[in-house]
Design a protein around this motif. Structure first.
Motif, short mmCIF file in Angstrom:
data_model
loop_
_atom_site.label_atom_id
_atom_site.label_comp_id
_atom_site.label_asym_id
_atom_site.label_seq_id
_atom_site.Cartn_x
_atom_site.Cartn_y
_atom_site.Cartn_z
N ASP A 1 0.83 -1.20 0.00
CA ASP A 1 0.00 0.00 0.00
C ASP A 1 0.87 1.25 0.00
OD1 ASP A 1 -2.14 -1.68 0.09
OD2 ASP A 1 -2.35 -1.58 2.28
N ILE A 2 1.95 1.22 0.80
CA ILE A 2 2.83 2.38 0.87
C ILE A 2 3.50 2.61 -0.48
CG2 ILE A 2 4.99 3.21 1.90
CD1 ILE A 2 3.87 2.79 4.49
N ALA A 3 3.92 1.52 -1.13
CA ALA A 3 4.56 1.65 -2.43
C ALA A 3 3.60 2.28 -3.43
CB ALA A 3 5.03 0.28 -2.93
N MET A 4 2.34 1.82 -3.42
CA MET A 4 1.33 2.37 -4.33
C MET A 4 1.14 3.86 -4.06
SD MET A 4 0.16 0.23 -6.48
CE MET A 4 -0.09 -1.50 -6.87
N ALA A 5 1.10 4.23 -2.76
CA ALA A 5 0.85 5.63 -2.40
C ALA A 5 2.05 6.51 -2.73
CB ALA A 5 0.50 5.73 -0.92
N LEU A 6 3.26 5.94 -2.68
CA LEU A 6 4.46 6.73 -2.96
C LEU A 6 4.55 7.10 -4.44
CD1 LEU A 6 7.36 5.08 -0.89
CD2 LEU A 6 6.55 7.42 -0.70
N GLU A 7 4.05 6.22 -5.30
CA GLU A 7 4.15 6.45 -6.75
C GLU A 7 3.50 7.76 -7.13
OE1 GLU A 7 2.68 2.99 -8.87
OE2 GLU A 7 4.77 2.36 -9.13
N GLY A 8 4.25 8.64 -7.75
CA GLY A 8 3.71 9.90 -8.23
C GLY A 8 3.48 10.93 -7.14
N MET A 9 3.91 10.66 -5.91
CA MET A 9 3.65 11.59 -4.82
C MET A 9 4.41 12.91 -5.04
SD MET A 9 4.40 11.05 -0.76
CE MET A 9 2.92 10.17 -0.31
N VAL A 10 3.71 14.02 -4.80
CA VAL A 10 4.34 15.34 -4.93
C VAL A 10 4.32 15.98 -3.55
CG1 VAL A 10 4.25 17.57 -6.06
CG2 VAL A 10 3.45 15.53 -7.26
N VAL A 11 5.49 16.48 -3.11
CA VAL A 11 5.59 17.06 -1.77
C VAL A 11 6.19 18.45 -1.89
CG1 VAL A 11 6.59 16.78 0.51
CG2 VAL A 11 5.99 14.77 -0.81
N ASP A 12 5.66 19.37 -1.08
CA ASP A 12 6.22 20.71 -1.04
C ASP A 12 7.31 20.72 0.04
OD1 ASP A 12 6.33 23.16 -2.05
OD2 ASP A 12 4.68 24.00 -0.86
N GLY A 13 8.55 20.48 -0.37
CA GLY A 13 9.64 20.36 0.61
C GLY A 13 10.19 21.71 1.01
N PRO A 14 11.05 21.76 2.01
CA PRO A 14 11.59 23.04 2.49
C PRO A 14 12.51 23.72 1.48
CG PRO A 14 12.52 21.19 3.71
CD PRO A 14 11.45 20.63 2.85
N TYR A 15 13.00 22.97 0.46
CA TYR A 15 13.89 23.59 -0.53
C TYR A 15 13.26 23.55 -1.93
CZ TYR A 15 17.12 23.11 3.32
OH TYR A 15 17.71 23.20 4.55
N GLY A 16 11.99 23.24 -2.03
CA GLY A 16 11.32 23.19 -3.32
C GLY A 16 10.48 21.94 -3.44
N THR A 17 9.77 21.85 -4.56
CA THR A 17 8.86 20.73 -4.75
C THR A 17 9.64 19.45 -5.08
OG1 THR A 17 7.30 22.31 -5.65
CG2 THR A 17 6.82 19.97 -6.02
N VAL A 18 9.21 18.37 -4.47
CA VAL A 18 9.87 17.08 -4.65
C VAL A 18 8.83 16.09 -5.17
CG1 VAL A 18 10.95 15.16 -3.43
CG2 VAL A 18 11.60 17.50 -2.88
N THR A 19 9.19 15.35 -6.23
CA THR A 19 8.24 14.41 -6.83
C THR A 19 8.86 13.02 -6.87
OG1 THR A 19 7.66 16.22 -8.30
CG2 THR A 19 6.76 14.06 -8.84
N MET A 20 8.07 11.99 -6.56
CA MET A 20 8.53 10.62 -6.75
C MET A 20 7.94 10.14 -8.06
SD MET A 20 10.18 7.96 -6.04
CE MET A 20 10.91 8.22 -4.42
N ARG A 21 8.80 9.90 -9.04
CA ARG A 21 8.31 9.47 -10.36
C ARG A 21 7.61 8.12 -10.24
NH1 ARG A 21 13.00 10.36 -14.84
NH2 ARG A 21 11.50 9.30 -16.16
N ALA A 22 6.47 8.01 -10.91
CA ALA A 22 5.74 6.74 -10.86
C ALA A 22 6.34 5.74 -11.86
CB ALA A 22 4.27 6.97 -11.18
N ASP A 23 6.95 6.27 -12.95
CA ASP A 23 7.38 5.35 -14.00
C ASP A 23 8.64 4.58 -13.66
OD1 ASP A 23 8.91 7.62 -14.11
OD2 ASP A 23 8.81 7.87 -16.29
N ASN A 24 9.53 5.16 -12.83
CA ASN A 24 10.74 4.40 -12.49
C ASN A 24 11.15 4.52 -11.02
OD1 ASN A 24 11.64 7.01 -12.47
ND2 ASN A 24 13.44 6.64 -13.74
N HIS A 25 10.31 5.18 -10.19
CA HIS A 25 10.56 5.31 -8.75
C HIS A 25 11.83 6.09 -8.44
CE1 HIS A 25 7.85 1.62 -7.65
NE2 HIS A 25 7.25 2.50 -8.42
#
Lengths: 310, 409
Positions: free
Chosen positions: B335-359
């Protein structure tokens, strides 16, 4: 040209450091007839003692007291450990030193931790001594050179020019005869063992901050010291000296040579893109000591200067 | 009869107790904790523990306590597999590791195998620093996520720097002799040939991993090659000793590094390295950021006075895992892996994205320089890492093509 000069300097310094370690080992071998597996551990103890002493009272006191301390530990090991084991033969002695090496390793890890300690070159010597071909040369390296040469001369004078040296030399080859002449042979053995360990300790004191002081330092240098002793000829100080310098130079030069197998054996049709052709001489440097060991045992089993076969 | 009943009852109770225990999310940390790379692994472990404590203070991961179980692998792939089995046996369903792509490679294979053989009992591998590009390309796996920019993405940044500085005509490459060092050298050769064909590579050296105690012969080679800049992927002790030898030999060309911030390097570099050692990373502590992030750095450095806030990506990893747990309402690895895919986070140094296509994570990168004009220093030296706005590479710009064909369960 500059490559040759620097490789010579670095190779000689590394070689002398190796000699400081192997001289004690080869003396102890002549005496006991058994390789001391724990010898490199005394080198490590020297570095750690020096680290602790120098953090309290400065490097110069450490330079004097750390080797003495290691020598005392070594003498105590011989007096209360090896001497008892000796009665049970060579295999027992060998196993004893083997176990001791691991014991010292673990004790060092418990006292000083598993990671390297910040044992630094003294500030007084932390400056570039001269600049050659645009490269600075640190003063501390030249200091190592001086300490090593001073030790070499002192050891040579002690063994060849004093009465004590004469007795030691006699005790190495004919212990019974020396005993019959009224000398305390066990005490001579203990002294030689202690001095041998102190020499290793001294190498640790000046090598620990030049290289790295960590619990792996004994294991990483131990095999190379054995190579020196075997190549030089078991029990021969002259041989150990030649072998140390040879190994030091060989390893340093190998790193600085910029050639691959393809460059050397290209005339045989070895291509640059083949698996073998891509191997560089520099990458062979860590292998060279052991190649030398294998070759010397095949060609000349007694070593360069040894007078007896293994 | 009574005895059997009470035995059954006892068994049932102990089973319940066992289930109550499983409210802890166990994360197996497999990295070197001794030997030449011990300080590096130890620094990572401290940040994981710190991040876990923070999550626990704020109510835990979807209500569960997070616990980090440390395992020492001595950067040895074989030893790592033993430790991985130990971690799984002790109930860890999440594995974190970073030091050594050789190790990560072994763990990816082992985790894939484990998950095929134990459906419903999967293990998820969260990689915080092993940057061999293969893991998110040909060898990509659903069970692996990388929270650090890969070697190619970082090399893009370094080669851009070389291209911008027109006085650099000769570059020397030096690295560790294993998959990562080779990947760095190959990327440097490829990208320099593309971007700056007039730049000559005057040396391409690989040295044994963690074995070299004196880099002076290598440095003398670098000096005599007349290189204008050095590119290295060295980390841990290999980084510290390389730079120590460079400083004591008076090599004053720019050193473009991946891990110049390795623990102990700053002390070895000292004043002489100011302005000549560069590092490409996801953070330097002197970047402008939020008050909350500054407070976090202060709290970390107050708790561990001998360490600096270095692995920002570890905090990102733990935060994103925490968010994935909240989002899916579960702490099951799948479930965590599924939720991580494509996750976009507003980090303290800019936006961070976890790519869904290759992790692979996409995060802003910074080329920082070792400086004596900094607010936050490192290793109590009054020196530290600084960068300007021009040295910032936006997250989207680090994106590379991938050859990954992800197979999802």
């Amino acid at each position: 040209m500059e490559t040759v000069v620097f490789s010579l300097l670095n190779g000689v310094i590394y070689g002398l450091l190796l000699f400081m370690l192997s001289s004690g080992l080869t003396l102890i071998f002549s005496m006991m007839g058994v390789l001391n597996f724990a010898h490199a551990s005394f080198y490590m103890l020297g570095a750690y003692f020096a680290y602790t002493i120098s953090s309290v009272s400065g490097f110069w006191l450490a330079l004097i007291f750390a080797p003495i301390l290691v020598g005392l530990v070594g003498a105590a090991t011989e007096r209360w450990g090896l001497r008892k084991v000796h009665a049970n033969g060579h295999v027992a002695e060998l196993l004893f030193t083997f176990g001791l090496a691991y014991l010292i390793d673990e004790v060092v890890k418990i006292i000083w931790g598993r990671n390297s300690v910040d044992y630094r070159v003294p500030e007084l010597l932390d400056f570039p001594l001269f600049t050659l071909y645009g490269t600075q040369y640190p003063a501390y390296r030249i200091f190592i050179l001086f300490v090593a040469v001073a030790m070499l001369v002192a050891l040579w004078l002690l063994l060849k020019r004093t009465r004590a040296g004469l007795i030691i030399q006699a005790a190495l080859t004919h212990p019974e005869m020396v005993g019959h002449l009224g000398h305390n042979v066990p005490r001579i053995f203990m002294t030689v063992f202690g001095v041998g360990c102190a020499l290793a300790g001294l190498a640790g004191v000046i090598g620990g901050n030049y290289l790295v002081t960590d619990p792996a330092m004994a294991i990483s240098i131990g095999p190379i010291v054995f190579v020196v002793v075997v190549v030089g000829g078991l029990g021969s100080l002259e041989g150990a000296f030649i072998a140390s310098l040879l190994l030091g130079l060989l390893q340093t030069f190998a790193v600085s040579i910029d050639a691959s197998f393809a460059d050397i054996f290209g005339w045989l049709g070895l291509g640059e893109t083949t698996e073998v052709g891509r191997i560089t001489i520099a990458s062979l440097a860590p292998m060279l000591p052991f190649l030398m060991l294998v070759l010397i045992l095949m060609v000349r089993p007694r070593g360069l200067m040894g007078d007896r076969d293994i | 009869m009574n005895f059997t009943k009470s035995a059954a009852l006892a068994a049932a109770i102990s089973l319940c107790a066992g289930m109550a225990f499983s409210d802890t999310v166990k994360i197996g940390f497999i990295d070197p904790l001794s030997g030449p790379f011990g300080p590096t692994g130890d620094a990572g472990l401290k940040q994981f523990n710190f991040a876990a404590d923070q999550i626990n203070e704020n109510g835990g991961m979807a209500g569960n306590t997070v616990e980090i179980l440390p395992f020492d692998n001595k950067v040895n792939p074989k030893e790592s597999l033993v430790q991985l089995q130990k971690a799984i046996d002790q109930g860890a369903r999440f594995i974190v590791q970073g030091n050594g792509s050789s190790v990560a490679s072994a763990i990816i294979d082992a985790v894939n195998k484990h998950n095929t053989r134990n459906p419903g009992d999967e293990v998820l591998f969260l990689n915080y620093a092993a940057v061999d590009p293969a893991f998110t390309n040909d060898r990509c796996s659903f069970w692996h996520f990388r929270f650090d920019s890969d070697a190619d993405m970082k090399m893009e940044a370094l080669t851009d720097w070389v291209t911008k500085n027109e006085d650099i005509k000769k570059v020397y490459l030096i690295g560790q002799d294993y998959s990562f060092g080779k990947a760095v050298a190959a990327a440097a050769e490829r990208m320099l040939a593309e971007k700056a064909p007039d730049v000559e590579i005057v040396g391409n050296e690989l040295h044994p991993l963690g074995k070299v105690k004196d880099f002076t012969p290598y440095i003398q080679k670098i000096i005599s090659s007349d290189a204008d800049a050095v590119i290295t992927g060295n980390w841990g002790q290999d980084m510290v000793l390389l730079i120590k030898a460079a400083i004591s030999s008076g090599s004053d060309v720019p050193y473009l590094t991946y891990y110049g911030g390795s623990l102990g390097a700053a002390v070895a570099m000292g004043e002489q390295a100011v302005g000549s050692v560069y590092q490409v990373s996801e953070v330097n502590t002197n970047l402008p950021t939020t008050d909350a992030q500054n407070a976090l750095i202060d709290a970390y450095e107050a708790k561990y006075p001998n360490n600096n806030y270095y692995f920002h990506r570890i905090h990102m990893l733990m935060d994103m895992m925490d968010m994935a747990a909240e989002k899916s309402g579960s702490t099951d690895p799948k479930d965590i892996a599924m939720a991580l895919e494509g996750m976009v986070v507003d980090g303290p140094y800019g936006t961070v994205t976890m790519r869904a296509d290759n992790h692979q994570i996409l995060q802003p990168l910074f080329v920082s320089v070792f400086s004596d004009n900094v607010q936050r220093d490192v290793e109590n030296t009054s020196l530290g890492w600084a960068s300007t706005d021009a040295d910032r590479i936006e997250a989207e710009d680090t994106k590379t093509e991938t050859t990954c064909k992800m197979e999802r369960p």
